[in-house]
Design a protein around this motif. Structure first.
Motif, PDB file in Angstrom:
ATOM      1  N   GLN A 147       0.801  -1.204   0.000  1.00  0.00           N
ATOM      2  CA  GLN A 147       0.000   0.000   0.000  1.00  0.00           C
ATOM      3  C   GLN A 147       0.849   1.275   0.000  1.00  0.00           C
ATOM      4  O   GLN A 147       0.309   2.375  -0.115  1.00  0.00           O
ATOM      5  N   ILE A 148       2.144   1.144   0.155  1.00  0.00           N
ATOM      6  CA  ILE A 148       3.022   2.316   0.167  1.00  0.00           C
ATOM      7  C   ILE A 148       3.362   2.640  -1.285  1.00  0.00           C
ATOM      8  O   ILE A 148       4.373   2.199  -1.833  1.00  0.00           O
ATOM      9  N   THR A 149       2.491   3.389  -1.912  1.00  0.00           N
ATOM     10  CA  THR A 149       2.600   3.663  -3.336  1.00  0.00           C
ATOM     11  C   THR A 149       3.517   4.851  -3.617  1.00  0.00           C
ATOM     12  O   THR A 149       3.890   5.608  -2.720  1.00  0.00           O
ATOM     13  N   PHE A 150       3.814   5.025  -4.882  1.00  0.00           N
ATOM     14  CA  PHE A 150       4.641   6.153  -5.300  1.00  0.00           C
ATOM     15  C   PHE A 150       3.996   7.475  -4.911  1.00  0.00           C
ATOM     16  O   PHE A 150       4.657   8.388  -4.405  1.00  0.00           O
ATOM     17  N   HIS A 152       1.795   8.113  -2.566  1.00  0.00           N
ATOM     18  CA  HIS A 152       1.821   8.302  -1.110  1.00  0.00           C
ATOM     19  C   HIS A 152       3.192   8.815  -0.670  1.00  0.00           C
ATOM     20  O   HIS A 152       3.295   9.798   0.072  1.00  0.00           O
ATOM     21  N   ILE A 153       4.243   8.160  -1.135  1.00  0.00           N
ATOM     22  CA  ILE A 153       5.606   8.556  -0.777  1.00  0.00           C
ATOM     23  C   ILE A 153       5.926   9.946  -1.305  1.00  0.00           C
ATOM     24  O   ILE A 153       6.509  10.791  -0.612  1.00  0.00           O
ATOM     25  N   PHE A 154       5.525  10.205  -2.536  1.00  0.00           N
ATOM     26  CA  PHE A 154       5.826  11.489  -3.159  1.00  0.00           C
ATOM     27  C   PHE A 154       5.205  12.632  -2.364  1.00  0.00           C
ATOM     28  O   PHE A 154       5.856  13.640  -2.087  1.00  0.00           O
ATOM     29  N   HIS A 155       3.942  12.465  -1.989  1.00  0.00           N
ATOM     30  CA  HIS A 155       3.262  13.523  -1.245  1.00  0.00           C
ATOM     31  C   HIS A 155       3.922  13.769   0.107  1.00  0.00           C
ATOM     32  O   HIS A 155       4.167  14.914   0.489  1.00  0.00           O
ATOM     33  N   HIS A 156       4.196  12.692   0.845  1.00  0.00           N
ATOM     34  CA  HIS A 156       4.738  12.848   2.190  1.00  0.00           C
ATOM     35  C   HIS A 156       6.157  13.410   2.189  1.00  0.00           C
ATOM     36  O   HIS A 156       6.572  14.032   3.163  1.00  0.00           O
ATOM     37  N   SER A 157       6.887  13.192   1.128  1.00  0.00           N
ATOM     38  CA  SER A 157       8.245  13.731   1.065  1.00  0.00           C
ATOM     39  C   SER A 157       8.277  15.098   0.394  1.00  0.00           C
ATOM     40  O   SER A 157       9.105  15.954   0.746  1.00  0.00           O
ATOM     41  N   PHE A 158       7.368  15.331  -0.547  1.00  0.00           N
ATOM     42  CA  PHE A 158       7.376  16.576  -1.310  1.00  0.00           C
ATOM     43  C   PHE A 158       6.835  17.747  -0.502  1.00  0.00           C
ATOM     44  O   PHE A 158       7.359  18.867  -0.575  1.00  0.00           O
ATOM     45  N   MET A 159       5.785  17.506   0.298  1.00  0.00           N
ATOM     46  CA  MET A 159       5.164  18.601   1.063  1.00  0.00           C
ATOM     47  C   MET A 159       6.129  19.281   2.031  1.00  0.00           C
ATOM     48  O   MET A 159       6.274  20.505   2.012  1.00  0.00           O
ATOM     49  N   PRO A 160       6.815  18.531   2.905  1.00  0.00           N
ATOM     50  CA  PRO A 160       7.733  19.231   3.819  1.00  0.00           C
ATOM     51  C   PRO A 160       8.896  19.891   3.080  1.00  0.00           C
ATOM     52  O   PRO A 160       9.391  20.940   3.517  1.00  0.00           O
ATOM     53  N   TRP A 161       9.330  19.292   1.980  1.00  0.00           N
ATOM     54  CA  TRP A 161      10.452  19.873   1.233  1.00  0.00           C
ATOM     55  C   TRP A 161      10.050  21.215   0.633  1.00  0.00           C
ATOM     56  O   TRP A 161      10.786  22.202   0.732  1.00  0.00           O
ATOM     57  N   THR A 162       8.876  21.276   0.018  1.00  0.00           N
ATOM     58  CA  THR A 162       8.441  22.533  -0.592  1.00  0.00           C
ATOM     59  C   THR A 162       8.084  23.580   0.465  1.00  0.00           C
ATOM     60  O   THR A 162       8.306  24.779   0.253  1.00  0.00           O
ATOM     61  N   TRP A 163       7.556  23.124   1.606  1.00  0.00           N
ATOM     62  CA  TRP A 163       7.181  24.095   2.622  1.00  0.00           C
ATOM     63  C   TRP A 163       8.389  24.713   3.308  1.00  0.00           C
ATOM     64  O   TRP A 163       8.294  25.802   3.876  1.00  0.00           O
ATOM     65  N   ILE A 287     -12.555   6.410   2.813  1.00  0.00           N
ATOM     66  CA  ILE A 287     -11.543   6.978   3.694  1.00  0.00           C
ATOM     67  C   ILE A 287     -10.894   5.851   4.465  1.00  0.00           C
ATOM     68  O   ILE A 287     -11.563   5.073   5.128  1.00  0.00           O
ATOM     69  N   ILE A 288      -9.594   5.773   4.432  1.00  0.00           N
ATOM     70  CA  ILE A 288      -8.873   4.688   5.061  1.00  0.00           C
ATOM     71  C   ILE A 288      -8.043   5.224   6.211  1.00  0.00           C
ATOM     72  O   ILE A 288      -7.265   6.155   6.033  1.00  0.00           O
ATOM     73  N   PRO A 289      -8.163   4.692   7.432  1.00  0.00           N
ATOM     74  CA  PRO A 289      -7.413   5.234   8.561  1.00  0.00           C
ATOM     75  C   PRO A 289      -5.922   5.148   8.364  1.00  0.00           C
ATOM     76  O   PRO A 289      -5.409   4.122   7.958  1.00  0.00           O
ATOM     77  N   ASN A 290      -5.258   6.266   8.641  1.00  0.00           N
ATOM     78  CA  ASN A 290      -3.800   6.350   8.554  1.00  0.00           C
ATOM     79  C   ASN A 290      -3.259   5.997   7.191  1.00  0.00           C
ATOM     80  O   ASN A 290      -2.082   5.754   7.034  1.00  0.00           O
ATOM     81  N   GLY A 291      -4.113   5.949   6.174  1.00  0.00           N
ATOM     82  CA  GLY A 291      -3.629   5.634   4.857  1.00  0.00           C
ATOM     83  C   GLY A 291      -3.810   6.783   3.906  1.00  0.00           C
ATOM     84  O   GLY A 291      -2.906   7.166   3.210  1.00  0.00           O
ATOM     85  N   LYS A 292      -4.994   7.320   3.890  1.00  0.00           N
ATOM     86  CA  LYS A 292      -5.307   8.459   3.055  1.00  0.00           C
ATOM     87  C   LYS A 292      -5.001   8.184   1.594  1.00  0.00           C
ATOM     88  O   LYS A 292      -4.555   9.031   0.855  1.00  0.00           O
ATOM     89  N   HIS A 293      -5.207   6.934   1.170  1.00  0.00           N
ATOM     90  CA  HIS A 293      -4.871   6.631  -0.215  1.00  0.00           C
ATOM     91  C   HIS A 293      -6.016   5.941  -0.906  1.00  0.00           C
ATOM     92  O   HIS A 293      -6.596   5.021  -0.364  1.00  0.00           O
ATOM     93  N   LEU A 294      -6.356   6.420  -2.069  1.00  0.00           N
ATOM     94  CA  LEU A 294      -7.412   5.818  -2.851  1.00  0.00           C
ATOM     95  C   LEU A 294      -6.820   5.312  -4.153  1.00  0.00           C
ATOM     96  O   LEU A 294      -6.103   6.036  -4.819  1.00  0.00           O
TER      97      LEU A 294
END
Length: 314
Positions: A147-150, A152-163, A287-294
């Motif tokens: 379930q750890i998709t591209f 999902h990883i991209f969002h979680h790593s990209f958001m703090p980097w851009t912010w 909506i998936i708990p702690n996953g946030k992935h569709l």
């Protein structure tokens, strides 16, 4: 070969000059905050995150049973509710409910109490993105590796980097609106995830799960409409217009894709069968708990992509 070598040196030199320029532009008010001295620290953490969740974590869990982590997830989710609620309040008190016009609001680079408060809450929002990396860690420890998709990883790593760049160059102003809205959505979503993680006895309180998708759409509409004002104003001297363009692209892109999910899931009724929904804690196909992935699509902490109406946890 000498020509190619010179070209490489010139490119590297230009990159370093640009990097030095960005550091010179750094808002001195944020330099003393953790992870704000240079982009090297936060980039190293994000690379460590990628190494952990893509390689070290799966190898560590390879011959181990998945952890349940129910108590930890409940504490985590409700802690995120409290944190995001506080962030929303601070954004409001830093300008959005006091002096901002909700139109062409510029960054205040002064040392006034309100301006310093905006800097602090902008940093808090940025730092919360590192806390949210725990979403993926939970998947690894629960052996949800597939379930750890591209995305999902991209969002979680990209958001703090851009912010990091956001609060380094423009902490506040109209560019901070999407952060306030995103934090507000996270209050609702993490509350939902917390109840879901608490077990079946709370299912009767989750009748509103369908409306979580609507909340996502409302978020993207608010962000896109607000930032679109920039293009219709006779004059707006927002200090870093690049962020305006990026926020507009982001909000519009996700609204279009998530609208497609809504149509497929709720208008055409293409939902997963009941037996497939058991992969999530709360059995919710939206909506998936702690996953946030569709899938085929992604919802990651209040920001999502959706295609074909199929849903899957990450």
């Amino acid at each position: 070969q000498q020509t190619a070598f010179k070209m490489v040196l010139e490119v590297v030199s230009n990159i370093m000059k640009f990097y030095d320029y960005l550091l010179r532009r750094t808002d001195i008010r944020v330099k003393d905050y953790p992870l704000m001295q240079s982009p090297v620290q936060m980039t190293a953490i994000l690379f460590g995150y990628l190494f952990l969740v893509l390689y070290a974590g799966p190898r560590f869990m390879a011959n181990r049973k998945p952890f349940q982590l129910t108590s930890a997830m409940i504490i985590y989710n409700f802690s995120m509710v409290a944190l995001n609620a506080y962030i929303v309040y601070e954004f409001m008190m830093s300008g959005w409910a006091t002096t901002y016009t909700w139109r062409c609001d510029l960054c205040d680079y002064s040392n006034s109490p309100e301006a310093l408060r905006m800097v602090r809450v902008a940093w808090m929002f940025y730092f919360s993105k590192f806390i949210e990396l725990m979403d993926t860690v939970f998947f690894v420890l629960r052996k949800k590796h597939s379930q750890i998709t591209f995305l999902h990883i991209f969002h979680h790593s990209f958001m703090p980097w851009t912010w990091w760049w956001g609060i380094t160059l423009a902490p506040g102003g109209m560019g901070s609106f999407h952060a306030m809205v995103n934090a507000a959505v996270h209050v609702i979503m993490y509350f939902y995830y917390g109840l879901s993680a608490a077990g079946p006895r709370f299912q009767k309180f989750l009748w509103w799960k369908k409306y979580m998708t609507a909340i996502q759409l409302i978020q993207f509409v608010l962000v896109s409409v607000h930032i679109s004002q920039y293009y219709f104003m006779e004059k707006c001297d927002y200090q870093v217009p690049l962020f305006i363009h990026l926020i507009w692209i982001y909000g519009t892109f996700f609204f279009v894709l998530f609208s497609n999910f809504w149509i497929q899931a709720y208008v055409r009724g293409k939902r997963l069968p009941k037996h497939s929904e058991k992969s999530s804690i709360n059995g919710d196909a939206t909506i998936i708990p702690n996953g946030k992935h569709l899938e085929n699509g992604t919802m990651v902490n209040g920001n999502g992509i959706a295609q074909n109406g199929k849903v899957k946890e990450v």
